[in-house]
Design a protein around this motif. Structure first.
Motif, PDB file in Angstrom:
ATOM      1  N   ILE A   1       0.869  -1.186   0.000  1.00 54.86           N
ATOM      2  CA  ILE A   1       0.000   0.000   0.000  1.00 54.86           C
ATOM      3  C   ILE A   1       0.903   1.232   0.000  1.00 54.86           C
ATOM      4  N   GLN A   2       0.299   2.396   0.010  1.00 48.38           N
ATOM      5  CA  GLN A   2       1.030   3.671   0.045  1.00 48.38           C
ATOM      6  C   GLN A   2       2.105   3.621   1.142  1.00 48.38           C
ATOM      7  N   PRO A   3       3.355   3.930   0.822  1.00 48.02           N
ATOM      8  CA  PRO A   3       4.429   3.809   1.817  1.00 48.02           C
ATOM      9  C   PRO A   3       4.176   4.584   3.110  1.00 48.02           C
ATOM     10  N   ALA A   4       3.558   5.778   3.022  1.00 53.96           N
ATOM     11  CA  ALA A   4       3.306   6.558   4.240  1.00 53.96           C
ATOM     12  C   ALA A   4       2.343   5.821   5.166  1.00 53.96           C
ATOM     13  N   LEU A   5       1.382   5.117   4.589  1.00 52.80           N
ATOM     14  CA  LEU A   5       0.457   4.335   5.402  1.00 52.80           C
ATOM     15  C   LEU A   5       1.184   3.161   6.065  1.00 52.80           C
ATOM     16  N   GLN A   6       2.058   2.534   5.296  1.00 50.93           N
ATOM     17  CA  GLN A   6       2.851   1.438   5.885  1.00 50.93           C
ATOM     18  C   GLN A   6       3.647   1.966   7.079  1.00 50.93           C
ATOM     19  N   ARG A   7       4.189   3.164   6.889  1.00 51.44           N
ATOM     20  CA  ARG A   7       5.016   3.748   7.952  1.00 51.44           C
ATOM     21  C   ARG A   7       4.179   4.062   9.199  1.00 51.44           C
ATOM     22  N   SER A   8       2.964   4.540   8.954  1.00 50.69           N
ATOM     23  CA  SER A   8       2.110   4.898  10.096  1.00 50.69           C
ATOM     24  C   SER A   8       1.724   3.644  10.890  1.00 50.69           C
ATOM     25  N   VAL A   9       1.567   2.532  10.192  1.00 48.77           N
ATOM     26  CA  VAL A   9       1.248   1.284  10.898  1.00 48.77           C
ATOM     27  C   VAL A   9       2.444   0.859  11.753  1.00 48.77           C
TER      28      VAL A   9
ATOM     29  N   ALA B   1       4.542   2.689  13.079  1.00 52.04           N
ATOM     30  CA  ALA B   1       4.640   3.592  14.234  1.00 52.04           C
ATOM     31  C   ALA B   1       3.628   3.250  15.324  1.00 52.04           C
ATOM     32  N   GLN B   2       2.565   2.539  14.953  1.00 47.18           N
ATOM     33  CA  GLN B   2       1.554   2.170  15.946  1.00 47.18           C
ATOM     34  C   GLN B   2       1.921   0.918  16.744  1.00 47.18           C
ATOM     35  N   MET B   3       2.948   0.203  16.282  1.00 45.87           N
ATOM     36  CA  MET B   3       3.364  -1.010  16.991  1.00 45.87           C
ATOM     37  C   MET B   3       4.282  -0.614  18.145  1.00 45.87           C
ATOM     38  N   GLU B   4       4.208  -1.372  19.244  1.00 46.66           N
ATOM     39  CA  GLU B   4       5.013  -0.998  20.418  1.00 46.66           C
ATOM     40  C   GLU B   4       6.492  -1.288  20.224  1.00 46.66           C
ATOM     41  N   LYS B   5       6.802  -2.542  19.982  1.00 44.87           N
ATOM     42  CA  LYS B   5       8.225  -2.900  19.864  1.00 44.87           C
ATOM     43  C   LYS B   5       8.331  -4.216  19.107  1.00 44.87           C
ATOM     44  N   PRO B   6       7.973  -4.206  17.832  1.00 41.03           N
ATOM     45  CA  PRO B   6       7.946  -5.464  17.090  1.00 41.03           C
ATOM     46  C   PRO B   6       9.347  -6.056  16.928  1.00 41.03           C
ATOM     47  N   ALA B   7       9.410  -7.389  16.917  1.00 40.93           N
ATOM     48  CA  ALA B   7      10.692  -8.069  16.723  1.00 40.93           C
ATOM     49  C   ALA B   7      11.131  -7.984  15.271  1.00 40.93           C
ATOM     50  N   ILE B   8      10.184  -8.173  14.375  1.00 40.93           N
ATOM     51  CA  ILE B   8      10.496  -8.161  12.939  1.00 40.93           C
ATOM     52  C   ILE B   8       9.367  -7.467  12.181  1.00 40.93           C
ATOM     53  N   VAL B   9       9.766  -6.523  11.336  1.00 43.54           N
ATOM     54  CA  VAL B   9       8.826  -5.792  10.485  1.00 43.54           C
ATOM     55  C   VAL B   9       9.304  -5.894   9.044  1.00 43.54           C
ATOM     56  N   GLY B  10       8.387  -6.210   8.153  1.00 44.15           N
ATOM     57  CA  GLY B  10       8.777  -6.253   6.743  1.00 44.15           C
ATOM     58  C   GLY B  10       7.597  -5.989   5.862  1.00 44.15           C
TER      59      GLY B  10
ATOM     60  N   ALA C   1      11.983   6.391   3.380  1.00 43.12           N
ATOM     61  CA  ALA C   1      11.783   6.642   4.814  1.00 43.12           C
ATOM     62  C   ALA C   1      11.068   5.464   5.476  1.00 43.12           C
ATOM     63  N   THR C   2      10.233   4.786   4.691  1.00 45.98           N
ATOM     64  CA  THR C   2       9.455   3.660   5.233  1.00 45.98           C
ATOM     65  C   THR C   2      10.309   2.412   5.386  1.00 45.98           C
ATOM     66  N   ILE C   3      11.006   2.028   4.320  1.00 47.20           N
ATOM     67  CA  ILE C   3      11.754   0.755   4.378  1.00 47.20           C
ATOM     68  C   ILE C   3      12.995   0.875   5.257  1.00 47.20           C
ATOM     69  N   ARG C   4      13.410   2.099   5.565  1.00 45.67           N
ATOM     70  CA  ARG C   4      14.547   2.291   6.470  1.00 45.67           C
ATOM     71  C   ARG C   4      14.290   1.599   7.812  1.00 45.67           C
ATOM     72  N   GLU C   5      12.998   1.511   8.178  1.00 52.28           N
ATOM     73  CA  GLU C   5      12.629   0.933   9.471  1.00 52.28           C
ATOM     74  C   GLU C   5      12.260  -0.553   9.377  1.00 52.28           C
ATOM     75  N   TRP C   6      12.449  -1.138   8.198  1.00 53.94           N
ATOM     76  CA  TRP C   6      12.043  -2.536   8.017  1.00 53.94           C
ATOM     77  C   TRP C   6      13.222  -3.488   8.212  1.00 53.94           C
TER      78      TRP C   6
ATOM     79  N   MET D   1      19.872   0.564   2.271  1.00 55.80           N
ATOM     80  CA  MET D   1      18.753   1.486   2.528  1.00 55.80           C
ATOM     81  C   MET D   1      18.037   1.162   3.834  1.00 55.80           C
ATOM     82  N   GLY D   2      18.368   0.029   4.443  1.00 60.18           N
ATOM     83  CA  GLY D   2      17.722  -0.314   5.706  1.00 60.18           C
ATOM     84  C   GLY D   2      17.469  -1.788   5.936  1.00 60.18           C
ATOM     85  N   PRO D   3      16.695  -2.435   5.046  1.00 55.52           N
ATOM     86  CA  PRO D   3      16.310  -3.825   5.335  1.00 55.52           C
ATOM     87  C   PRO D   3      17.525  -4.757   5.347  1.00 55.52           C
ATOM     88  N   ARG D   4      17.674  -5.465   6.447  1.00 60.29           N
ATOM     89  CA  ARG D   4      18.793  -6.388   6.567  1.00 60.29           C
ATOM     90  C   ARG D   4      18.620  -7.578   5.625  1.00 60.29           C
TER      91      ARG D   4
END
Lengths: 304, 304
Positions: free
Chosen positions: B123-131, B133-142, B159-164, B193-196
């Motif tokens: 979906i739209q990357p900004a929406l992915q990013r907002s989701v 941000a709503q998680m507390e402390k996920p172990a794995i995000v992709g 900016a979104t995949i940097r956190e994946w 860019m971020g994803p390991r």
């Protein structure tokens, strides 16, 4: 044990996104025999013209390749030139000068006829058949073909591959030959035409071997830099046939599937090396240790 | 352990050489969650309209999928229709009616926020990013993305995949995102860019996982009959993320490569099943034993 390789010996002019070479050693027989020479004794049958350079003879001889069947006749050596697309999955032919290859009629030297293994590069199917008929009692015979023969010489081709133990073609050729879209169905149809083993080459995506009762797939090797894919399919064939010959496989019916699978991986190894340089250049420095190391790399990146 | 899946829930109209279905359950979130449900508890976030059928709710619920985050709003469910080419490697979109999906703004129910695993459908990357941000402390995000976001929303996407922890895309998207033709080079660029972890999906040709220090490739499963490739990439993602979640992997840095490789194979298994029927039909009868048997088939046809 000894492998006889028959096919074109040529000069190629190649343009790829990595560069351009106006004239370099090529031809299916050249690539197949160089690749196979890392595994087993090889002798070739081919024809060249008066322009065939001594340094190219020396390259083949230096790999121990038997040249008794390399005929030299008046005229020029087969010349092909082409340009590859940006992704190198397609190519356009610019020049095809058959020259002395136009009247190629392969004759096996007496010393070749008892050899146990025969690999027929992509030439007119009737010629491939005539070579097969000159062998006394080969253990394993196989070869390559192409869309042109499948489309325009179908009956000749069917009569030819009926006598083969293995056929190596790419996926679009397998679909053309069988009339089936699914590779599983295509393999069933083609294997009913004669060859007990079918290897479907899929370029950068790898290869699949179909054998009685199953199949084996290997993914493609990821090259850091693809320079020139010319000859990669032939090098695959050389690695595949050369490894089978090196194992002294008595017939494909009794070969164990692990040996067949390893032959496919060695084929993939040799095809991958071929793409790293223009033409046959990679074989000027490639060692048997390099081959073994890459085989182990295949194990590592496919094991789970 | 629990996996949260976010993405589209839709109805699709699909025409392939195998047939035509005017309206059937689809959407990335649907496919991902169904595939992942064979491995681990799954809960979804999505939006549907008043036309969303009870039988489709029942299918998801029947697989144990948590539906607290499946919002139902006035209007119609997202509808997409397309036609596949003869070889099914391309498709043409005929209709895209975003309907209620046009204003999708995913909100995680409170009960989802502590979940350890998050898989973001395309979906739209900004929406992915907002989701995220709503998680507390996920172990794995992709997650997944596509050519449109890579081309037109590049900064948002970066900016979104940097956190994946992982990104799953196909080979042309990997080349577009990285600007590199070689997949090895592309993977180096994208992983910087971020994803390991980077999984490059190659459709019928298989998939390759790039991890720190190496890569793993699996060839494609040869289907007897390809019916409908819609959702296969999402089912791959569901199998991959679902298996990682089932193993309780604490973070991708400490995951052993054998676990990661097996996740890729389970992804391939689920993608292959998806193609055997139209839409999600295969999941109506598929059992965990079927999944395990096909995993063993992968072992057999790749082992050497």
């Amino acid at each position: 044990m000894s492998l006889i390789v028959v096919g074109s010996v040529a000069y190629d002019g190649v343009t790829t996104p990595a560069g351009k070479v106006d004239r370099m050693l090529g031809g299916a027989c050249t690539y197949i025999s160089l690749a196979a020479s890392y595994f087993t004794p090889v002798s070739i049958v081919g024809v060249v013209g008066e322009d065939f350079a001594q340094q190219d003879v020396d390259l083949l001889a230096g790999r121990g390749i038997g040249l008794e069947g390399l005929e030299r006749v008046p005229g020029k050596t087969f010349f092909w030139a082409g340009v590859y697309s940006e992704d190198m999955n397609d190519r356009e032919t610019l020049t095809t000068d058959l020259n002395v290859f136009a009247t190629f009629n392969p004759k096996l030297p007496e010393s070749y006829r008892k050899a146990p293994y025969l690999m027929l590069g992509n030439i007119q199917p009737a010629l491939q058949r005539s070579v097969r008929a000159q062998m006394e009692k080969p253990a394993i015979v196989g070869g390559d073909t192409m869309n042109y023969w499948i489309g325009s010489y179908r009956d000749e081709l069917l009569a030819t591959i009926r006598e083969w133990d293995f056929l190596l073609i790419n996926d679009s050729e397998a679909r053309q030959l069988s009339g089936e879209r699914s590779l599983i169905e295509a393999a069933n149809v083609i294997r009913s035409m004669g060859p007990r083993l079918l290897v479907i080459k899929r370029g950068e995506y790898g290869a699949t071997l179909f054998y009685p009762g199953g199949h084996f797939s290997v993914p493609g090797y990821l090259l850091k830099k693809l320079v020139d894919p010319t000859g990669a399919g032939d090098c695959f064939a050389g690695g595949f046939a050369g490894f089978l010959a090196s194992q002294g496989v008595a017939d494909v019916a009794s070969a164990d599937t692990a040996t067949l699978a390893r032959a496919v991986v060695y084929g993939s190894v040799m095809g991958s090396f071929c793409c790293e340089c223009f033409g046959v250049d990679r074989f000027r420095s490639l060692t048997r240790d390099d081959v073994e190391n890459r085989f182990q790399e295949f194990r590592q990146f496919t094991n789970f």
